[in-house]
Design a protein around this motif. Sequence first.
Motif, PDB file in Angstrom:
ATOM      1  N   VAL A   1     -61.583 102.815  27.652  1.00  0.00           N
ATOM      2  CA  VAL A   1     -62.583 101.891  27.133  1.00  0.00           C
ATOM      3  C   VAL A   1     -63.809 102.696  26.734  1.00  0.00           C
ATOM      4  O   VAL A   1     -64.391 103.408  27.543  1.00  0.00           O
ATOM      5  N   THR A   2     -64.202 102.576  25.472  1.00  0.00           N
ATOM      6  CA  THR A   2     -65.372 103.289  24.983  1.00  0.00           C
ATOM      7  C   THR A   2     -66.242 102.342  24.175  1.00  0.00           C
ATOM      8  O   THR A   2     -65.748 101.417  23.542  1.00  0.00           O
ATOM      9  N   GLN A   3     -67.512 102.578  24.210  1.00  0.00           N
ATOM     10  CA  GLN A   3     -68.447 101.798  23.424  1.00  0.00           C
ATOM     11  C   GLN A   3     -68.617 102.446  22.059  1.00  0.00           C
ATOM     12  O   GLN A   3     -68.720 103.658  21.943  1.00  0.00           O
ATOM     13  N   LEU A   4     -68.669 101.617  21.035  1.00  0.00           N
ATOM     14  CA  LEU A   4     -68.942 102.122  19.697  1.00  0.00           C
ATOM     15  C   LEU A   4     -70.433 102.344  19.540  1.00  0.00           C
ATOM     16  O   LEU A   4     -71.246 101.589  20.062  1.00  0.00           O
ATOM     17  N   GLU A   5     -70.757 103.365  18.787  1.00  0.00           N
ATOM     18  CA  GLU A   5     -72.148 103.640  18.506  1.00  0.00           C
ATOM     19  C   GLU A   5     -72.569 102.860  17.272  1.00  0.00           C
ATOM     20  O   GLU A   5     -71.742 102.438  16.469  1.00  0.00           O
ATOM     21  N   ASP A   6     -73.869 102.682  17.097  1.00  0.00           N
ATOM     22  CA  ASP A   6     -74.368 101.938  15.952  1.00  0.00           C
ATOM     23  C   ASP A   6     -74.305 102.733  14.656  1.00  0.00           C
ATOM     24  O   ASP A   6     -74.657 102.226  13.608  1.00  0.00           O
ATOM     25  N   THR A   7     -73.830 103.964  14.695  1.00  0.00           N
ATOM     26  CA  THR A   7     -73.790 104.788  13.499  1.00  0.00           C
ATOM     27  C   THR A   7     -72.544 104.560  12.655  1.00  0.00           C
ATOM     28  O   THR A   7     -72.405 105.176  11.613  1.00  0.00           O
ATOM     29  N   ILE A   8     -71.646 103.681  13.092  1.00  0.00           N
ATOM     30  CA  ILE A   8     -70.461 103.421  12.296  1.00  0.00           C
ATOM     31  C   ILE A   8     -70.885 102.753  10.985  1.00  0.00           C
ATOM     32  O   ILE A   8     -71.721 101.856  10.976  1.00  0.00           O
ATOM     33  N   PRO A   9     -70.358 103.226   9.850  1.00  0.00           N
ATOM     34  CA  PRO A   9     -70.825 102.705   8.573  1.00  0.00           C
ATOM     35  C   PRO A   9     -70.372 101.270   8.331  1.00  0.00           C
ATOM     36  O   PRO A   9     -69.195 100.999   8.199  1.00  0.00           O
ATOM     37  N   ALA A  10     -71.302 100.343   8.302  1.00  0.00           N
ATOM     38  CA  ALA A  10     -71.065  98.946   7.947  1.00  0.00           C
ATOM     39  C   ALA A  10     -72.305  98.483   7.203  1.00  0.00           C
ATOM     40  O   ALA A  10     -73.278  98.062   7.809  1.00  0.00           O
ATOM     41  N   ILE A  11     -72.277  98.582   5.913  1.00  0.00           N
ATOM     42  CA  ILE A  11     -73.463  98.375   5.105  1.00  0.00           C
ATOM     43  C   ILE A  11     -73.861  96.903   5.028  1.00  0.00           C
ATOM     44  O   ILE A  11     -75.014  96.556   5.199  1.00  0.00           O
ATOM     45  N   VAL A  12     -72.900  96.045   4.786  1.00  0.00           N
ATOM     46  CA  VAL A  12     -73.185  94.625   4.614  1.00  0.00           C
ATOM     47  C   VAL A  12     -73.183  93.940   5.978  1.00  0.00           C
ATOM     48  O   VAL A  12     -72.193  94.002   6.698  1.00  0.00           O
ATOM     49  N   PRO A  13     -74.290  93.280   6.357  1.00  0.00           N
ATOM     50  CA  PRO A  13     -74.358  92.648   7.687  1.00  0.00           C
ATOM     51  C   PRO A  13     -73.252  91.623   7.936  1.00  0.00           C
ATOM     52  O   PRO A  13     -72.796  91.488   9.065  1.00  0.00           O
TER      53      PRO A  13
ATOM     54  N   GLU B   1     -70.238  91.841   7.046  1.00  0.00           N
ATOM     55  CA  GLU B   1     -69.012  92.549   7.400  1.00  0.00           C
ATOM     56  C   GLU B   1     -69.066  93.118   8.819  1.00  0.00           C
ATOM     57  O   GLU B   1     -68.040  93.449   9.385  1.00  0.00           O
ATOM     58  N   LEU B   2     -70.260  93.231   9.361  1.00  0.00           N
ATOM     59  CA  LEU B   2     -70.412  93.833  10.686  1.00  0.00           C
ATOM     60  C   LEU B   2     -69.690  93.023  11.756  1.00  0.00           C
ATOM     61  O   LEU B   2     -69.027  93.596  12.630  1.00  0.00           O
ATOM     62  N   GLU B   3     -69.780  91.701  11.694  1.00  0.00           N
ATOM     63  CA  GLU B   3     -69.107  90.858  12.687  1.00  0.00           C
ATOM     64  C   GLU B   3     -67.593  91.057  12.617  1.00  0.00           C
ATOM     65  O   GLU B   3     -66.934  91.226  13.644  1.00  0.00           O
ATOM     66  N   ALA B   4     -67.049  91.079  11.395  1.00  0.00           N
ATOM     67  CA  ALA B   4     -65.605  91.292  11.232  1.00  0.00           C
ATOM     68  C   ALA B   4     -65.208  92.690  11.683  1.00  0.00           C
ATOM     69  O   ALA B   4     -64.184  92.871  12.360  1.00  0.00           O
ATOM     70  N   LEU B   5     -66.012  93.681  11.343  1.00  0.00           N
ATOM     71  CA  LEU B   5     -65.711  95.056  11.739  1.00  0.00           C
ATOM     72  C   LEU B   5     -65.737  95.203  13.263  1.00  0.00           C
ATOM     73  O   LEU B   5     -64.862  95.834  13.844  1.00  0.00           O
ATOM     74  N   ASN B   6     -66.719  94.598  13.899  1.00  0.00           N
ATOM     75  CA  ASN B   6     -66.786  94.643  15.366  1.00  0.00           C
ATOM     76  C   ASN B   6     -65.573  93.962  15.993  1.00  0.00           C
ATOM     77  O   ASN B   6     -65.052  94.421  17.004  1.00  0.00           O
ATOM     78  N   ALA B   7     -65.123  92.854  15.373  1.00  0.00           N
ATOM     79  CA  ALA B   7     -63.935  92.163  15.878  1.00  0.00           C
ATOM     80  C   ALA B   7     -62.696  93.044  15.723  1.00  0.00           C
ATOM     81  O   ALA B   7     -61.851  93.102  16.617  1.00  0.00           O
ATOM     82  N   VAL B   8     -62.582  93.743  14.587  1.00  0.00           N
ATOM     83  CA  VAL B   8     -61.449  94.653  14.380  1.00  0.00           C
ATOM     84  C   VAL B   8     -61.485  95.772  15.409  1.00  0.00           C
ATOM     85  O   VAL B   8     -60.472  96.123  16.012  1.00  0.00           O
TER      86      VAL B   8
ATOM     87  N   ALA C   1     -62.666  95.729  18.315  1.00  0.00           N
ATOM     88  CA  ALA C   1     -62.417  95.222  19.666  1.00  0.00           C
ATOM     89  C   ALA C   1     -60.942  94.895  19.897  1.00  0.00           C
ATOM     90  O   ALA C   1     -60.552  94.612  21.029  1.00  0.00           O
ATOM     91  N   LEU C   2     -60.128  94.950  18.840  1.00  0.00           N
ATOM     92  CA  LEU C   2     -58.705  94.660  18.993  1.00  0.00           C
ATOM     93  C   LEU C   2     -58.033  95.708  19.876  1.00  0.00           C
ATOM     94  O   LEU C   2     -58.480  96.851  19.937  1.00  0.00           O
ATOM     95  N   PRO C   3     -56.942  95.338  20.534  1.00  0.00           N
ATOM     96  CA  PRO C   3     -56.154  96.344  21.262  1.00  0.00           C
ATOM     97  C   PRO C   3     -55.668  97.422  20.293  1.00  0.00           C
ATOM     98  O   PRO C   3     -55.469  97.163  19.105  1.00  0.00           O
ATOM     99  N   GLU C   4     -55.457  98.631  20.801  1.00  0.00           N
ATOM    100  CA  GLU C   4     -55.093  99.793  19.976  1.00  0.00           C
ATOM    101  C   GLU C   4     -53.913  99.510  19.053  1.00  0.00           C
ATOM    102  O   GLU C   4     -53.898  99.935  17.914  1.00  0.00           O
TER     103      GLU C   4
ATOM    104  N   MET D   1     -58.842  83.996  16.084  1.00  0.00           N
ATOM    105  CA  MET D   1     -59.321  83.356  17.312  1.00  0.00           C
ATOM    106  C   MET D   1     -60.709  83.880  17.676  1.00  0.00           C
ATOM    107  O   MET D   1     -61.591  83.107  18.056  1.00  0.00           O
ATOM    108  N   GLU D   2     -60.910  85.183  17.554  1.00  0.00           N
ATOM    109  CA  GLU D   2     -62.186  85.798  17.909  1.00  0.00           C
ATOM    110  C   GLU D   2     -63.303  85.322  16.972  1.00  0.00           C
ATOM    111  O   GLU D   2     -64.382  84.950  17.429  1.00  0.00           O
ATOM    112  N   LEU D   3     -63.020  85.345  15.682  1.00  0.00           N
ATOM    113  CA  LEU D   3     -64.074  84.986  14.711  1.00  0.00           C
ATOM    114  C   LEU D   3     -64.348  83.487  14.702  1.00  0.00           C
ATOM    115  O   LEU D   3     -65.495  83.081  14.526  1.00  0.00           O
ATOM    116  N   GLU D   4     -63.335  82.658  14.915  1.00  0.00           N
ATOM    117  CA  GLU D   4     -63.581  81.213  14.983  1.00  0.00           C
ATOM    118  C   GLU D   4     -64.297  80.861  16.274  1.00  0.00           C
ATOM    119  O   GLU D   4     -65.118  79.941  16.304  1.00  0.00           O
ATOM    120  N   GLY D   5     -63.998  81.568  17.342  1.00  0.00           N
ATOM    121  CA  GLY D   5     -64.656  81.332  18.626  1.00  0.00           C
ATOM    122  C   GLY D   5     -66.120  81.731  18.593  1.00  0.00           C
ATOM    123  O   GLY D   5     -66.955  81.195  19.306  1.00  0.00           O
TER     124      GLY D   5
END
Length: 158
Positions: free
Chosen positions: A83-95, A97-104, A106-109, A152-156
Motif C-alpha cells: 500500500v502506497t500513497q500517491l504523490e500530488d505530482t502525478i500529471p492530471a491537468i484537468v480537475p 479528470e482528477l477524480e477519475a484518475l484517483n479512482a483508477v 485506487a483499483l486493485p493491481e 460503483m466508486e464514482l457513483e458512490g
Amino acid sequence: MKQAISTQQLEDAYDAYGTAVYRLAMAFLGQCADAEDVTQETFCRLLYRAPIFTDENHQKRWLLQVAANLCRNQLRGFWRKRVTQLEDTIPAIVPEELEALNAVMALPEQYKLPIHLYYYEGYSVTEIAEILKMGKSAVKMRLKRGRELLKMELEGAN
C-alpha cells in the motif's frame, strides 16, 4: 536477435515514449521515485538489449512490456510495501479528470493496469494481452470488472 542502438536513437525513443513508460510505471507502482527508476532501467535495456524493431508501434509495445515486467519484479521485492500513497505530482491537468484518475489508481493491481493501458494509452485488448502476458479473455474480464468497480466508486462519490 539483439542490436546496439545509437545514443541518438535512444534519445528519439525517450522523447517519443518516455512519458508513456513513466505513466505506466506510475500506474503500477504509485510513487514517482520508483516510476523514474523503472523508466531509466527500461531505456537502459533498450540501449543494450534492444531487438530489431519492425516499426514504431513494435518499439513502443516492447518498451511498455519491459516496463511492466520491471514493475512486477519491483512489486515482488520483499521490502516493498503493498500500500502506497500517491504523490500530488502525478500529471492530471484537468480537475474533472482528477477524480477519475484517483479512482483508477485506487483499483486493485489486477484491474489498474489493463484500465490504464486501454483508456489512457489507447491499446487494444490484444495488445494489452501481449504486454501483460495474459490471455485476451483475461484482459476483457479485468477491464469489465475494473469498469464495474470504477462505476460503483464514482457513483458512490457523487
